[in-house]
Design a protein around this motif. Structure first.
Motif, mmCIF file in Angstrom:
data_model
loop_
_atom_site.group_PDB
_atom_site.id
_atom_site.type_symbol
_atom_site.label_atom_id
_atom_site.label_comp_id
_atom_site.label_asym_id
_atom_site.label_seq_id
_atom_site.Cartn_x
_atom_site.Cartn_y
_atom_site.Cartn_z
ATOM 1 N N ASP A 1 0.859 -1.190 0.000
ATOM 2 C CA ASP A 1 0.000 0.000 0.000
ATOM 3 C C ASP A 1 0.898 1.244 0.000
ATOM 4 O O ASP A 1 1.693 1.434 0.923
ATOM 5 C CB ASP A 1 -0.887 -0.031 1.241
ATOM 6 N N ALA B 1 0.972 3.194 3.288
ATOM 7 C CA ALA B 1 1.702 2.555 4.381
ATOM 8 C C ALA B 1 3.201 2.755 4.218
ATOM 9 O O ALA B 1 3.924 3.004 5.188
ATOM 10 C CB ALA B 1 1.357 1.069 4.441
ATOM 11 N N SER C 1 5.566 1.091 -7.563
ATOM 12 C CA SER C 1 5.129 0.198 -6.485
ATOM 13 C C SER C 1 6.325 -0.424 -5.782
ATOM 14 O O SER C 1 7.401 -0.598 -6.369
ATOM 15 C CB SER C 1 4.210 -0.895 -7.052
#
Length: 304
Positions: A218, A221, A235
């Motif tokens: 995420d 996070a 990512s």
């Protein structure tokens, strides 16, 4: 020319070998110094110069013991002279520090425990731990060596102060501490570190990644726990790491500096490798100490 057979160095340019003839005695090599040779001849008036061997021959069945005693006295004289030079150097360029005491007989280094301080002091040939005062003693002859490493000793001692340790503990991020204990770190999915080879990270120093997760993390996070990765985009996945071995560190060619800190990992730098080696030595030393204590408890006789 080659040294005589069975010649044994006594240090400082002195060496002793058995005599080569039938007459008992020893051959003595020493540094060339007119005053030193004059003192030698005054102590051993029957000594003869062997030109072919470039050694002095001291006759007698007790020649080796007498020569060793003379060499020991010479070393003591040299040490005394070196101590005087150290005191003069201190008077000219003194060190003022709460970690340094200067009694007449030697310098005393007294700091909170720090493995870094211990390693630095062990690098000074004349320094030794004195259990009677629970501090390190450095003879005055070692002052120049001590002064050369003193900034590093003082910095390490300041970091080892209880207040500094408490401040570091209070400033730790619980989230990052949790990740450290799990031994995981976010790495770019499109640019992961090589597995099985040491790399450097901002959070954990030099580590070796062993596995990568497949599922992306995420982004929110990651940004919360690792804000320095926030602006990179793309990512991230979890990379699972372990401590490298000494052999793995020895095989690494240090990089000049971090090539891309925002990526989260980079080829190890010299400072990073040195720090990891130091911490590995500390861990190994602590493990050996614990093992020795356990062995001592297990072998201790039962009380009557």
């Amino acid at each position: 020319m080659a040294a005589p057979e069975n010649e044994v160095s006594r240090g400082g340019g002195f060496a002793v070998a058995p005599g080569t003839g039938t007459r008992p005695g020893v051959l003595v090599a020493m540094p060339f110094d007119r005053d030193l040779i004059a003192r030698f001849r005054a102590t051993f008036p029957t000594a003869k110069w062997r030109r072919a061997l470039r050694r002095w021959f001291v006759p007698g069945t007790t020649a080796e013991q007498r020569v060793d005693a003379w060499i020991a006295r010479e070393f003591a004289t040299l040490d005394s002279h070196a101590d005087d030079k150290g005191r003069d150097a201190f008077a000219f360029e003194p060190l003022a520090s709460r970690y340094l005491e200067t009694p007449p007989d030697s310098l005393v280094v007294r700091t909170p425990y720090s493995r870094r301080v211990v390693d630095l002091l062990r690098g000074i040939a004349s320094a030794h731990w004195d259990p009677a005062i629970r501090a390190w003693r450095v003879p005055w002859r070692g002052y120049e060596d001590l002064r050369a490493v003193w900034p590093a000793i003082e910095a390490a001692a300041a970091e080892a102060e209880p207040a500094a340790r408490r401040a570091r503990a209070a400033g730790r991020d619980p989230g990052r501490e949790s990740e450290r204990r799990r031994r995981r770190h976010p790495v770019p999915q499109a640019d992961p570190p090589p597995l099985g080879a040491p790399v450097e990270t901002r959070e954990h120093g030099v580590v070796t990644f062993e596995a990568l997760d497949a599922d992306p993390l995420d982004p929110a996070a990651v940004a919360t726990t690792y804000p320095f990765l926030r602006d990179r985009g793309g990512s991230f996945v979890w990379g699972w790491w372990r401590m490298p071995t000494f052999a793995e560190l020895a095989a690494v060619l240090p990089a000049a500096g971090p090539d891309d800190p925002a990526r989260g990992w980079w080829p190890p730098t010299r400072d990073g490798l040195d720090e990891r080696r130091r911490r590995l030595r500390e861990t190994a030393h602590a493990r050996e100490t614990r093992a020795a204590r356990r062995a001592a408890r297990e072998t201790a006789p039962d009380p009557a």
